[in-house]
Design a protein around this motif. Structure first.
Motif, PDB file in Angstrom:
ATOM      1  N   HIS A 242      29.040  14.665  20.533  1.00  0.00           N
ATOM      2  CA  HIS A 242      29.447  13.494  21.331  1.00  0.00           C
ATOM      3  C   HIS A 242      28.236  12.681  21.785  1.00  0.00           C
ATOM      4  O   HIS A 242      28.332  11.476  22.008  1.00  0.00           O
ATOM      5  CB  HIS A 242      30.248  13.974  22.541  1.00  0.00           C
ATOM      6  CG  HIS A 242      30.669  12.891  23.474  1.00  0.00           C
ATOM      7  ND1 HIS A 242      31.617  11.937  23.158  1.00  0.00           N
ATOM      8  CD2 HIS A 242      30.252  12.592  24.727  1.00  0.00           C
ATOM      9  CE1 HIS A 242      31.770  11.108  24.169  1.00  0.00           C
ATOM     10  NE2 HIS A 242      30.952  11.474  25.138  1.00  0.00           N
ATOM     11  N   PHE A 243      27.074  13.366  21.910  1.00  0.00           N
ATOM     12  CA  PHE A 243      25.846  12.698  22.369  1.00  0.00           C
ATOM     13  C   PHE A 243      24.846  12.507  21.226  1.00  0.00           C
ATOM     14  O   PHE A 243      23.655  12.270  21.477  1.00  0.00           O
ATOM     15  CB  PHE A 243      25.204  13.527  23.485  1.00  0.00           C
ATOM     16  CG  PHE A 243      26.105  13.758  24.661  1.00  0.00           C
ATOM     17  CD1 PHE A 243      26.404  12.728  25.543  1.00  0.00           C
ATOM     18  CD2 PHE A 243      26.680  15.004  24.873  1.00  0.00           C
ATOM     19  CE1 PHE A 243      27.246  12.944  26.630  1.00  0.00           C
ATOM     20  CE2 PHE A 243      27.519  15.228  25.955  1.00  0.00           C
ATOM     21  CZ  PHE A 243      27.810  14.190  26.835  1.00  0.00           C
ATOM     22  N   ASP A 244      25.319  12.634  19.997  1.00  0.00           N
ATOM     23  CA  ASP A 244      24.458  12.479  18.811  1.00  0.00           C
ATOM     24  C   ASP A 244      23.339  13.516  18.758  1.00  0.00           C
ATOM     25  O   ASP A 244      22.238  13.247  18.258  1.00  0.00           O
ATOM     26  CB  ASP A 244      23.878  11.063  18.742  1.00  0.00           C
ATOM     27  CG  ASP A 244      24.956   9.995  18.619  1.00  0.00           C
ATOM     28  OD1 ASP A 244      25.917  10.229  17.859  1.00  0.00           O
ATOM     29  OD2 ASP A 244      24.849   8.961  19.291  1.00  0.00           O
ATOM     30  N   ILE A 245      23.620  14.695  19.298  1.00  0.00           N
ATOM     31  CA  ILE A 245      22.682  15.823  19.227  1.00  0.00           C
ATOM     32  C   ILE A 245      23.259  16.826  18.230  1.00  0.00           C
ATOM     33  O   ILE A 245      24.456  17.119  18.253  1.00  0.00           O
ATOM     34  CB  ILE A 245      22.506  16.499  20.602  1.00  0.00           C
ATOM     35  CG1 ILE A 245      22.031  15.488  21.645  1.00  0.00           C
ATOM     36  CG2 ILE A 245      21.523  17.669  20.502  1.00  0.00           C
ATOM     37  CD1 ILE A 245      22.085  16.023  23.065  1.00  0.00           C
ATOM     38  N   ARG A 246      22.417  17.343  17.368  1.00  0.00           N
ATOM     39  CA  ARG A 246      22.874  18.289  16.352  1.00  0.00           C
ATOM     40  C   ARG A 246      22.414  19.710  16.704  1.00  0.00           C
ATOM     41  O   ARG A 246      21.308  19.898  17.197  1.00  0.00           O
ATOM     42  CB  ARG A 246      22.342  17.893  14.977  1.00  0.00           C
ATOM     43  CG  ARG A 246      22.889  16.561  14.483  1.00  0.00           C
ATOM     44  CD  ARG A 246      22.370  16.211  13.104  1.00  0.00           C
ATOM     45  NE  ARG A 246      20.941  15.901  13.107  1.00  0.00           N
ATOM     46  CZ  ARG A 246      20.434  14.696  13.374  1.00  0.00           C
ATOM     47  NH1 ARG A 246      21.246  13.698  13.693  1.00  0.00           N
ATOM     48  NH2 ARG A 246      19.133  14.492  13.329  1.00  0.00           N
ATOM     49  N   ALA A 247      23.269  20.671  16.425  1.00  0.00           N
ATOM     50  CA  ALA A 247      22.927  22.091  16.570  1.00  0.00           C
ATOM     51  C   ALA A 247      23.095  22.758  15.212  1.00  0.00           C
ATOM     52  O   ALA A 247      24.126  22.570  14.549  1.00  0.00           O
ATOM     53  CB  ALA A 247      23.812  22.768  17.608  1.00  0.00           C
ATOM     54  N   LYS A 248      22.086  23.505  14.779  1.00  0.00           N
ATOM     55  CA  LYS A 248      22.066  24.095  13.448  1.00  0.00           C
ATOM     56  C   LYS A 248      21.700  25.571  13.523  1.00  0.00           C
ATOM     57  O   LYS A 248      21.039  26.022  14.467  1.00  0.00           O
ATOM     58  CB  LYS A 248      21.046  23.374  12.556  1.00  0.00           C
ATOM     59  CG  LYS A 248      21.210  21.859  12.473  1.00  0.00           C
ATOM     60  CD  LYS A 248      22.432  21.461  11.667  1.00  0.00           C
ATOM     61  CE  LYS A 248      22.510  19.944  11.516  1.00  0.00           C
ATOM     62  NZ  LYS A 248      23.704  19.544  10.709  1.00  0.00           N
ATOM     63  N   LEU A 249      22.086  26.307  12.483  1.00  0.00           N
ATOM     64  CA  LEU A 249      21.736  27.716  12.341  1.00  0.00           C
ATOM     65  C   LEU A 249      20.906  27.923  11.080  1.00  0.00           C
ATOM     66  O   LEU A 249      21.254  27.401  10.018  1.00  0.00           O
ATOM     67  CB  LEU A 249      23.001  28.572  12.228  1.00  0.00           C
ATOM     68  CG  LEU A 249      23.809  28.801  13.499  1.00  0.00           C
ATOM     69  CD1 LEU A 249      25.207  29.290  13.148  1.00  0.00           C
ATOM     70  CD2 LEU A 249      23.109  29.804  14.412  1.00  0.00           C
TER      71      LEU A 249
END
Length: 247
Positions: free
Chosen positions: A160-167
């Motif tokens: 929603h805030f244009d932040i990405r989370a990756k593994l």
């Protein structure tokens, strides 16, 4: 020029990742529990900061000193190998404090600045044990599986805030200090009742069919840091890639 902060950079995957991003022109903040400037090349783009991911005070100090962070790589981790029956709960708690709660605390500390800028990426390094459970590593596997679920949920929450989370899911790298540190903890953790079961497993550890190189993980982290799609998982190394395909 973008800035990346990497935890656990004194050796192994973290150290190689710091070298990789430095070589490609990034500003690198290399965080270590015990800072050692000799392990990395001298560069005006490099800063080395002390950081203990199990300490809220240490995290707050490091994040303040780091300034704006475009990419956070949560790489710091410890292992524990042995029969779960013989694994003291103090060891289990220590593993979770670093591998799980430390990752969560780092993410929580950096999200506000990323949210305000509406940009940023958090890369959490787990393990191929999340792709296929490995015997004699129950506590370690659980600590990493928790981060898999955490990151999947976080990816939805932060999009929603244009932040990405990756593994990034590394395979087995017997040359890393992590593997050596894990083997130290084998002492007194293989009761006699488990000896026949454990022997072939440790023999397989010593001569694995496929292994992961530190450069494989650095390259996977590089790919995750630059990815703008919805891809969540980045297996690293031929063994992890093979397990991911099976899954």
């Amino acid at each position: 020029m973008k800035t990346i902060m990497i935890t656990g950079t004194s050796s192994g995957y973290g150290l190689e990742t710091a070298r990789h991003f430095l070589a490609n022109g990034w500003n690198v903040i290399a965080a270590m529990r015990t800072p050692n400037p000799d392990v990395l090349p001298r560069s005006e783009k490099l800063r080395i900061l002390p950081l203990d991911v199990t300490s809220d005070e240490s995290i707050a100090t490091a994040i303040k000193a780091a300034g704006p962070i475009d990419v956070l790589v949560n790489n710091a981790g410890i292992g524990v190998v042995g029969a779960f029956e013989a694994t003291r709960m103090a060891h289990v708690r220590r593993v979770f404090e670093t591998n799980t709660l430390g990752v969560m605390a780092m993410a929580q500390a950096v999200i506000p600045q990323m949210r305000e800028r509406r940009s940023g990426t958090i890369v959490n390094v787990t393990s191929s044990v999340t792709l296929a459970a490995m015997p004699l590593a129950a506590a370690y596997t659980a600590s990493k599986q928790a981060i898999e679920g955490f990151t999947g949920s976080l990816a939805h929450e932060l999009a929603h805030f244009d932040i990405r989370a990756k593994l990034v899911e590394p395979g087995y790298a017997p040359t890393t200090r992590f593997a050596q540190n894990s083997s130290v903890r084998i002492e007194d953790m293989i009761p006699a009742a488990y000896a026949d079961f454990a022997k072939p497993i440790f023999e397989a550890f010593a001569k694995p069919a496929l292994t992961t190189k530190e450069t494989d993980v650095a390259e996977a982290i590089w790919a995750a840091a630059h990815d703008t799609t919805g891809q969540l998982r980045f297996p690293a190394g031929p063994d992890a890639v093979a397990l991911a395909k099976v899954r």
